[in-house]
Design an enzyme around this catalytic site. Structure first.
Site, PDB file in Angstrom:
ATOM      1  N   CYS A 290       0.846  -1.204   0.000  1.00  0.00           N
ATOM      2  CA  CYS A 290       0.000   0.000   0.000  1.00  0.00           C
ATOM      3  C   CYS A 290       0.877   1.248   0.000  1.00  0.00           C
ATOM      4  O   CYS A 290       1.758   1.388   0.839  1.00  0.00           O
ATOM      5  CB  CYS A 290      -0.888  -0.027   1.245  1.00  0.00           C
ATOM      6  SG  CYS A 290      -1.690   1.541   1.631  1.00  0.00           S
TER       7      CYS A 290
ATOM      8  N   CYS B 297      -3.761   7.474  -1.509  1.00  0.00           N
ATOM      9  CA  CYS B 297      -5.072   7.539  -2.164  1.00  0.00           C
ATOM     10  C   CYS B 297      -6.181   8.021  -1.242  1.00  0.00           C
ATOM     11  O   CYS B 297      -7.159   8.617  -1.698  1.00  0.00           O
ATOM     12  CB  CYS B 297      -5.465   6.177  -2.718  1.00  0.00           C
ATOM     13  SG  CYS B 297      -4.078   5.191  -3.242  1.00  0.00           S
TER      14      CYS B 297
ATOM     15  N   THR C 266      -4.291   4.840   7.442  1.00  0.00           N
ATOM     16  CA  THR C 266      -3.280   4.518   6.443  1.00  0.00           C
ATOM     17  C   THR C 266      -2.340   5.702   6.227  1.00  0.00           C
ATOM     18  O   THR C 266      -2.783   6.785   5.864  1.00  0.00           O
ATOM     19  CB  THR C 266      -3.985   4.162   5.119  1.00  0.00           C
ATOM     20  OG1 THR C 266      -4.845   3.059   5.364  1.00  0.00           O
ATOM     21  CG2 THR C 266      -2.998   3.803   4.039  1.00  0.00           C
TER      22      THR C 266
ATOM     23  N   GLU D 284      -0.304   1.526   9.091  1.00  0.00           N
ATOM     24  CA  GLU D 284      -1.598   1.856   9.706  1.00  0.00           C
ATOM     25  C   GLU D 284      -1.312   2.282  11.143  1.00  0.00           C
ATOM     26  O   GLU D 284      -0.397   1.747  11.773  1.00  0.00           O
ATOM     27  CB  GLU D 284      -2.541   0.646   9.729  1.00  0.00           C
ATOM     28  CG  GLU D 284      -2.687  -0.109   8.416  1.00  0.00           C
ATOM     29  CD  GLU D 284      -3.423   0.621   7.323  1.00  0.00           C
ATOM     30  OE1 GLU D 284      -4.221   1.512   7.644  1.00  0.00           O
ATOM     31  OE2 GLU D 284      -3.185   0.307   6.141  1.00  0.00           O
TER      32      GLU D 284
ATOM     33  N   HIS E 129     -13.029   5.193  -2.636  1.00  0.00           N
ATOM     34  CA  HIS E 129     -11.968   4.296  -2.142  1.00  0.00           C
ATOM     35  C   HIS E 129     -12.218   2.849  -2.588  1.00  0.00           C
ATOM     36  O   HIS E 129     -11.288   2.083  -2.771  1.00  0.00           O
ATOM     37  CB  HIS E 129     -11.805   4.411  -0.627  1.00  0.00           C
ATOM     38  CG  HIS E 129     -10.399   4.115  -0.185  1.00  0.00           C
ATOM     39  ND1 HIS E 129      -9.304   4.763  -0.714  1.00  0.00           N
ATOM     40  CD2 HIS E 129      -9.893   3.198   0.669  1.00  0.00           C
ATOM     41  CE1 HIS E 129      -8.200   4.269  -0.186  1.00  0.00           C
ATOM     42  NE2 HIS E 129      -8.527   3.306   0.655  1.00  0.00           N
TER      43      HIS E 129
ATOM     44  N   TYR F 134      -9.477   0.388  -4.978  1.00  0.00           N
ATOM     45  CA  TYR F 134      -9.000  -0.989  -4.791  1.00  0.00           C
ATOM     46  C   TYR F 134      -8.967  -1.781  -6.102  1.00  0.00           C
ATOM     47  O   TYR F 134      -8.266  -2.780  -6.192  1.00  0.00           O
ATOM     48  CB  TYR F 134      -9.880  -1.711  -3.754  1.00  0.00           C
ATOM     49  CG  TYR F 134      -9.498  -1.375  -2.329  1.00  0.00           C
ATOM     50  CD1 TYR F 134      -9.054  -0.102  -1.984  1.00  0.00           C
ATOM     51  CD2 TYR F 134      -9.581  -2.323  -1.324  1.00  0.00           C
ATOM     52  CE1 TYR F 134      -8.699   0.207  -0.686  1.00  0.00           C
ATOM     53  CE2 TYR F 134      -9.222  -2.025  -0.020  1.00  0.00           C
ATOM     54  CZ  TYR F 134      -8.788  -0.754   0.279  1.00  0.00           C
ATOM     55  OH  TYR F 134      -8.431  -0.459   1.569  1.00  0.00           O
TER      56      TYR F 134
ATOM     57  N   CYS G  13      -5.069  -0.448  -6.974  1.00  0.00           N
ATOM     58  CA  CYS G  13      -3.877  -0.782  -6.164  1.00  0.00           C
ATOM     59  C   CYS G  13      -3.749  -2.273  -5.924  1.00  0.00           C
ATOM     60  O   CYS G  13      -2.660  -2.833  -6.027  1.00  0.00           O
ATOM     61  CB  CYS G  13      -3.894  -0.010  -4.847  1.00  0.00           C
ATOM     62  SG  CYS G  13      -5.026  -0.637  -3.599  1.00  0.00           S
TER      63      CYS G  13
ATOM     64  N   GLU H  57      -6.537  -5.858   4.314  1.00  0.00           N
ATOM     65  CA  GLU H  57      -7.039  -4.568   3.835  1.00  0.00           C
ATOM     66  C   GLU H  57      -8.054  -4.768   2.702  1.00  0.00           C
ATOM     67  O   GLU H  57      -9.016  -4.003   2.586  1.00  0.00           O
ATOM     68  CB  GLU H  57      -5.868  -3.712   3.375  1.00  0.00           C
ATOM     69  CG  GLU H  57      -6.329  -2.457   2.708  1.00  0.00           C
ATOM     70  CD  GLU H  57      -5.653  -1.218   3.216  1.00  0.00           C
ATOM     71  OE1 GLU H  57      -4.645  -1.328   3.924  1.00  0.00           O
ATOM     72  OE2 GLU H  57      -6.149  -0.150   2.886  1.00  0.00           O
TER      73      GLU H  57
HETATM   74 FE1  SF4 Z   1      -3.400   1.853   0.118  1.00  0.00          FE
HETATM   75 FE2  SF4 Z   1      -4.774   0.905  -1.928  1.00  0.00          FE
HETATM   76 FE3  SF4 Z   1      -5.984   2.479  -0.109  1.00  0.00          FE
HETATM   77 FE4  SF4 Z   1      -4.159   3.443  -1.867  1.00  0.00          FE
HETATM   78  S1  SF4 Z   1      -6.196   2.559  -2.362  1.00  0.00           S
HETATM   79  S2  SF4 Z   1      -4.292   3.893   0.308  1.00  0.00           S
HETATM   80  S3  SF4 Z   1      -2.724   1.744  -2.008  1.00  0.00           S
HETATM   81  S4  SF4 Z   1      -5.109   0.421   0.201  1.00  0.00           S
HETATM   82 FE    FE Z   2      -7.043   1.300   2.147  1.00  0.00          FE
END
Ligand code: SF4
Ligand code: FE
Length: 493
Positions: A107, A111, A198, A267, A302, A306, A309, A457
């Site tokens: 991660c 984001c 995060t 985290e 968000h 996902y 990422c 996550e």
């Molecule tokens: Fe982390 Fe993925 Fe959330 Fe970006 S979208 S903060 S990489 S978990």
């Molecule tokens: Fe996340």
């Protein structure tokens, strides 16, 4: 926080230096205060991951993807600071996140802020429309500062929630959700805590948002505001991650055994112990009717994220599976080839969801673009499942040695090295050291530190699976589908 206004499009190195200019954070890790997070061996890999988001904006191959033209100033900014101006922007966000997942294998944290910017932009617009407040103007001013300074901002949503059967105002301890404890002529005082934050320690600033839709009696909990990461009264307690102590081993053995020596996620539990926020940084203070919209939009963005990422990290998993099969001398076994096809199929399904909810996005009245919320929730629901199957297939292909492998120190000790060179040998031309590194990466991705970012996550980040099911049941128009069935069957009533 003093960062020069002209410091736009920072490099990764400049970003790391900018963190050193913050006032000392009140930060604890493993029972000890940490004075210098930037050089702490457990924390630094997570900072390196964020640094990639800065370096990508300078990378000739990805510069276009990682930057955008600001809707506020017209200048070129890092995409992580951007208000999406079309469906192409939404899709580019997902593509950029995939690239960063591929490069970090974990991660990269930035984001949550980008998703918060886009959600708060709309919610403040709608609030002002109803109440004639000034939240939107304030927020746009803030966003301009974010862009100018190229800040990473931690989007803080998840409250600790206390008794899950009770709403915010009904909790025995009133601080289980972040709330306004005092209203002053020039600002508010907030108290409470946000869990699983995060990249909190790696950020310049944070934006707090409510975690659930509020009722009128919860109005002190309907609070959205931004503050510097080094604000007075903020306390950080670092979250432990599986195998994190391997990062403390700075020897060559440590590099092999950590699996991903350079990068990591982060985290933390963040406590707001009566923190003052001036009015200019307050974007909701009691307008409880707009908390639900803010939560839904942030979660939607968000959940879209996902589909980018996790797919990038999935690419690393697939590569590791194919590589270990080669190292083991069995890349052509039909069941291995089939399992790799399945991993690709699962991974690309997630990407398709990320792209689909972006392509079907719509312009908001405020002027930025919102993803298709139903499809973003479907995306995240798949993310709660497919990565587990991808990880299972990778472990299947890797074999049991990924958890029974002797330590790298045994490999580096001449007394045992000859045995390991002999008995861990596999396909011709494959060095035992490389094989060990790869097995440790697989361990890291499926059981270790990166498994926090890739598996747990995927389950709970951006909301646990049930949260998406509630949204899917609300947004999927089943009545209309019933009518379709009736029409075809020629049922009249
Ligand atoms: Fe982390 Fe993925 Fe959330 Fe970006 S979208 S903060 S990489 S978990
Ligand atoms: Fe996340």
């Amino acid at each position: 926080m003093a960062i020069a206004a002209e410091n736009k499009l920072m490099t990764g190195e400049e970003y790391i230096e900018s963190l050193r200019r913050r006032k000392p954070l009140k930060l604890y890790l493993n029972g000890e205060p940490v004075e210098n997070p930037v050089d702490h061996p457990i924390i630094r890999p997570s900072i390196n991951s964020v640094a990639l988001t800065y370096d990508l904006a300078h990378d000739p191959e990805y510069k276009e993807l990682a930057t955008a033209k600001s809707a506020i100033t017209g200048r070129i900014i890092n995409r992580f600071c951007h208000l999406h101006q079309g469906t192409e922007d939404l899709m580019n966000k997902v593509r950029m996140q995939r690239v960063l997942g591929q490069k970090s294998g974990t991660c990269f944290q930035r984001c949550v802020g980008m998703d918060a910017f886009n959600a708060v932009f709309t919610a403040t617009y709608e609030t002002d429309k109803k109440y004639g407040t000034e939240y939107h103007k304030r927020f746009v001013n803030y966003l301009k500062k974010v862009e100018d300074n190229d800040w990473i901002v931690d989007g803080c949503m998840t409250d600790v929630k206390g008794d899950r059967g009770k709403r915010p105002a009904d909790q025995q301890d009133p601080d289980m959700y972040v709330r306004i404890v005092e209203r002053r002529p020039d600002g508010i005082i907030i108290r409470g805590a946000k869990a699983h934050q995060t990249g909190a320690i790696n950020s310049h600033e944070m934006i707090l948002m409510p975690t659930v839709a509020m009722r009128e009696e919860d109005k002190d909990y309907a609070v959205c505001c931004s503050l510097p990461a080094d604000a007075e009264g903020v306390v950080y307690i670092y979250g432990r991650q599986s195998c994190d102590l391997r990062k403390l081993d700075e020897s060559p053995a440590g590099d092999i055994d950590s699996g991903n020596p350079c990068y990591g996620g982060q985290e933390a539990l963040v406590i707001f112990d009566d923190v003052f926020v001036p009015d200019e940084n307050v974007y909701m203070a009691g307008e409880w009717e707009f908390s639900g919209m803010l939560v839904e939009n942030f979660s939607g963005y968000h959940r879209q994220s996902y589909g980018g990422c996790k797919v990038g990290v999935g690419d690393v998993m697939i590569g590791a599976a194919a590589l270990i099969a080669e190292y083991n001398g069995c890349p052509k076994a039909s069941h291995i080839k089939d399992k790799i096809v399945e991993m690709n199929h699962l991974n690309e399904t997630l990407f398709s969801c990320g792209i689909a909810c972006s392509a079907c996005g719509k312009k908001t009245e405020a002027g930025n673009y919102l993803i298709d919320t139903l499809l973003a929730n479907v995306c995240k629901q798949n993310v709660t499942r497919h990565p587990y199957e991808i990880a299972r297939l990778l472990q299947d292909i890797a074999g049991g040695i990924m958890v029974t492998l002797p330590s790298a120190r045994d490999f580096l000790n001449p007394e045992t090295r000859t045995y390991l060179e002999k008995y861990l040998a596999s396909a011709p031309g494959v060095s035992v050291e490389d094989k060990m590194k790869l097995l440790r990466l697989i361990e890291n991705l499926t059981l270790g530190r990166a498994a926090v970012g890739y598996l747990t996550e995927s389950m709970h980040g951006a909301g646990s699976p049930q949260a998406q099911r509630i949204m899917i049941s609300r947004l999927a128009d089943v009545e209309q589908k019933k009518q379709l069935a009736k029409d075809i069957a020629q049922i009249k009533k």
